[in-house]
Design a protein around this motif. Structure first.
Motif, short mmCIF file in Angstrom:
data_model
loop_
_atom_site.label_atom_id
_atom_site.label_comp_id
_atom_site.label_asym_id
_atom_site.label_seq_id
_atom_site.Cartn_x
_atom_site.Cartn_y
_atom_site.Cartn_z
N ASN A 302 -0.84 -1.18 18.60
CA ASN A 302 -1.33 0.26 18.82
C ASN A 302 -2.41 0.97 18.26
O ASN A 302 -2.57 1.84 18.21
N GLY A 303 -3.23 -0.13 17.66
CA GLY A 303 -4.71 0.05 17.37
C GLY A 303 -4.64 0.99 15.96
O GLY A 303 -5.30 2.13 16.02
N PHE A 304 -4.14 0.64 15.04
CA PHE A 304 -4.21 1.47 13.64
C PHE A 304 -4.22 0.40 12.55
O PHE A 304 -3.86 -0.92 12.82
N GLU A 305 -4.69 0.87 11.48
CA GLU A 305 -4.79 0.13 10.25
C GLU A 305 -3.79 0.76 9.27
O GLU A 305 -3.56 2.07 8.97
N TYR A 306 -3.13 0.01 8.47
CA TYR A 306 -2.34 0.46 7.42
C TYR A 306 -2.49 0.00 6.22
O TYR A 306 -3.02 -1.19 5.97
N GLY A 307 -2.02 0.62 5.11
CA GLY A 307 -2.28 0.19 3.66
C GLY A 307 -0.81 0.30 3.01
O GLY A 307 0.00 0.85 3.59
N VAL A 308 -0.90 -0.03 1.81
CA VAL A 308 0.03 -0.11 0.92
C VAL A 308 -0.33 0.33 -0.46
O VAL A 308 -1.20 0.00 -1.00
N THR A 309 0.83 1.20 -1.04
CA THR A 309 0.57 1.88 -2.32
C THR A 309 1.57 2.12 -3.14
O THR A 309 2.77 1.82 -2.43
N THR A 310 1.77 2.64 -4.35
CA THR A 310 2.75 3.10 -5.29
C THR A 310 3.59 4.20 -4.46
O THR A 310 3.00 4.93 -3.76
N ILE A 311 4.80 4.44 -4.54
CA ILE A 311 5.64 5.56 -4.15
C ILE A 311 5.31 6.66 -4.84
O ILE A 311 5.03 6.69 -6.03
N PRO A 312 5.19 7.78 -4.03
CA PRO A 312 4.89 9.03 -4.62
C PRO A 312 5.71 9.35 -5.80
O PRO A 312 6.91 9.27 -5.86
N ALA A 313 5.17 10.38 -6.80
CA ALA A 313 5.99 10.86 -7.88
C ALA A 313 6.12 12.16 -7.84
O ALA A 313 5.49 13.05 -6.64
N ALA A 314 7.27 12.87 -8.33
CA ALA A 314 7.17 14.28 -8.45
C ALA A 314 5.89 14.89 -9.25
O ALA A 314 5.47 14.14 -10.35
N ALA A 315 5.45 15.84 -8.85
CA ALA A 315 4.06 16.25 -9.52
C ALA A 315 4.28 16.66 -10.83
O ALA A 315 3.35 16.47 -11.65
N SER A 316 5.56 17.10 -11.47
CA SER A 316 5.88 17.37 -12.70
C SER A 316 6.70 16.28 -13.31
O SER A 316 7.09 16.41 -14.59
N GLY A 362 5.51 -16.65 2.50
CA GLY A 362 4.73 -15.34 2.40
C GLY A 362 5.25 -14.50 1.40
O GLY A 362 4.74 -13.34 1.52
N GLN A 363 6.23 -15.21 0.40
CA GLN A 363 6.46 -14.04 -0.59
C GLN A 363 5.45 -13.81 -1.78
O GLN A 363 4.47 -15.03 -1.73
N ILE A 364 5.57 -12.87 -2.46
CA ILE A 364 4.55 -12.52 -3.73
C ILE A 364 4.81 -13.09 -4.78
O ILE A 364 5.85 -13.00 -5.23
N PRO A 365 4.00 -14.06 -5.18
CA PRO A 365 4.18 -14.75 -6.64
C PRO A 365 4.26 -13.67 -7.73
O PRO A 365 3.66 -12.64 -7.73
N ALA A 366 5.16 -13.94 -8.69
CA ALA A 366 5.01 -12.94 -9.89
C ALA A 366 4.01 -12.93 -10.96
O ALA A 366 4.38 -13.18 -12.02
N LEU A 367 2.78 -12.78 -10.39
CA LEU A 367 1.48 -12.98 -11.19
C LEU A 367 0.79 -11.96 -11.28
O LEU A 367 0.85 -10.91 -10.40
N ASN A 368 0.06 -11.67 -12.55
CA ASN A 368 -0.78 -10.47 -12.62
C ASN A 368 -1.73 -10.66 -11.33
O ASN A 368 -2.18 -11.50 -10.85
N VAL A 384 -0.81 -6.89 -0.37
CA VAL A 384 -0.12 -7.43 -1.60
C VAL A 384 -0.33 -6.49 -2.88
O VAL A 384 0.66 -6.16 -3.58
N ALA A 385 -1.46 -6.15 -2.99
CA ALA A 385 -1.64 -5.32 -4.14
C ALA A 385 -0.94 -4.19 -4.46
O ALA A 385 -0.42 -3.97 -5.49
N GLY A 386 -0.44 -3.42 -3.41
CA GLY A 386 0.44 -2.07 -3.45
C GLY A 386 1.73 -2.61 -3.98
O GLY A 386 2.26 -2.01 -4.52
#
Length: 439
Positions: A302-316, A362-368, A384-386
């Motif tokens: 479908n011609g798109f690029e996606y990213g991964v990041t941390t889940i949003p927080a409540a502003a307060s 394909g699993q993510i190692p528990a490393l820094n 992966v970084a996200g």
């Protein structure tokens, strides 16, 4: 397999052989008595194993992963231990601790065994897992306190090697966001998402700015935690935290998110949520890395690029936590070869071991995060970084009784579907948990 499959998994023993040579725990010397090569930062493997006279016995559920780790180990140690041999016995991870309590004492258990992190406390209390000794310092330099802490006993010693990490995270359609907002940068707060939803949502055409599974505490916890509620605050299975006054306000906030994703909890399944994001029409979705394959395929089609990041927080509120899962490998307290077993277990957290893990599963190692850059293939994976970033602020629970999920889901549904007030949902969760736990 998806959704907290590292947190609560059922299964049986795939096989139970009787060929390994493991004695009782009283026969194993303490880690301080083993020979440590300070230059190599490794224990010196026993001669019976080093010479190939006796194979080191591995309990793995995934035989392909075991074979990959063996091959990687032999390559890494080809100049030091060219004759070393291994024997693999397939044992499901969820049953490994229980099986070891019987097979280990009988003398036919594995020298090392794969399990889940929430089984480690049982392995410690039953004397099945052995402390890692000198490898603690090595491992603590390569992974976060979040990971090492959950496999540490009350005596302060580590009893298992964290191998993988997994958590849900926020995934976002960069291409669609650029078109809609003029920026591909993801939202960081729920208030940001509310602003987008006000412009983007169209319920009549099933168009929503963000999707997730709103009826499961596995997902709702990220919002509830951002609003100050912590599950199992003392680590005591009898105190899930349902009686915390902060939970009422957190549930009120969570129920208020219905305005941006206005669907009944029963209508939002993982399949539909992930399918709509893969189709390219949803800017945001909260799910886990199990969806990467479908999203990669959808992005290409479908011609798109996606990213991964941390889940949003409540502003307060605080940063959003989540429930993380983790595979671990432990040294049997019954092994006759405690040095070799520790060397192999630690190897899974090395660069070479982590590379074999990622290439095979394909699993993510528990490393820094900085160490992940050393792993071929994974370093080029933009997603992966996200997951790692979210995992680093996740909650790892020593024990997760099944009735926590059932009572938590009922509470979440009650709030989301407005079946009761937040106070009533909290009270029902307390009563339900206590009844099921026999408190």
């Amino acid at each position: 397999m998806n959704r907290r499959h590292l947190l609560a998994v059922g299964g049986g023993v795939a096989a139970a052989g009787a060929l390994a040579a493991c004695g009782g725990p009283e026969e194993e010397p303490s880690a301080t008595e083993l020979e440590w090569d300070a230059d190599a930062q490794q224990y010196v493997i026993e001669e019976e194993i080093a010479s190939g006279e006796t194979p080191l016995k591995l309990w793995f559920e995934n035989e392909d992963l075991a074979d990959a780790q063996i091959e990687a180990f032999k390559t890494a140690f080809k100049d030091v231990y060219p004759d070393i041999r291994f024997e693999v016995e397939p044992v499901t991870q969820n049953d490994a601790v229980q099986e070891m309590s019987l097979a280990g004492e009988a003398g036919n258990g594995g020298d090392v065994f794969m399990s889940f992190y929430d089984q480690v406390s049982r392995a410690i209390s039953e004397g099945i897992a052995a402390p890692l000794g000198e490898y603690e310092n090595v491992l603590k330099s390569r992974m976060s306190d979040t990971f090492t802490g959950v496999v540490t006993g009350e005596d302060g010693q580590m009893y298992a090697v964290p191998v993988t990490t997994e958590s849900i995270a926020l995934m976002y359609n960069k291409t669609l966001l650029q078109e809609v907002t003029g920026s591909a940068e993801p939202a960081t707060t729920w208030e940001d998402l509310k602003a987008l939803a006000a412009e983007y949502n169209d319920p009549s055409s099933n168009r929503w700015a963000v999707r997730w599974v709103p009826g499961e505490i596995y997902y709702s916890y990220s919002v509830l935690s951002s609003m100050g509620w912590q599950v199992y605050p003392t680590g005591d299975v009898e105190q899930p935290g349902y009686d915390d006054p902060a939970l009422v306000e957190a549930l009120e906030y969570y129920a208020g998110l219905r305005e941006i994703w206005n669907v009944p909890s029963a209508d939002a399944t993982p399949e539909t949520v992930e399918g709509e994001f893969a189709a390219g029409d949803t800017p945001y979705v909260i799910t886990g890395p199990w969806a990467f394959a479908a999203f990669d395929e959808g992005a290409a089609a479908n011609g798109f690029e996606y990213g991964v990041t941390t889940i949003p927080a409540a502003a307060s509120g605080d940063p959003a936590s989540s429930f993380a899962g983790m595979h671990v490998i432990a040294v049997s307290a019954y092994t006759k070869f405690p040095a070799a077993a520790r060397v192999f277990a630690n190897f899974l957290a090395s660069d070479a071991g982590a590379a074999a893990l990622y290439a095979t599963t394909g699993q993510i190692p528990a490393l820094n995060t900085d160490l992940l850059a050393n792993i071929e293939g994974l370093s080029e994976d933009p997603h992966v970084a996200g997951i790692v970033a979210q995992s680093s602020q996740a909650t790892l629970l020593p024990q997760v009784p099944e009735y926590f999920w059932s009572t938590g889901n009922e509470m979440t549904v009650a709030a989301w579907d407005a079946l009761s007030t937040p106070q009533e949902a909290q009270s029902a969760a307390i009563a339900g948990y206590n009844e099921l736990a026999g408190l």
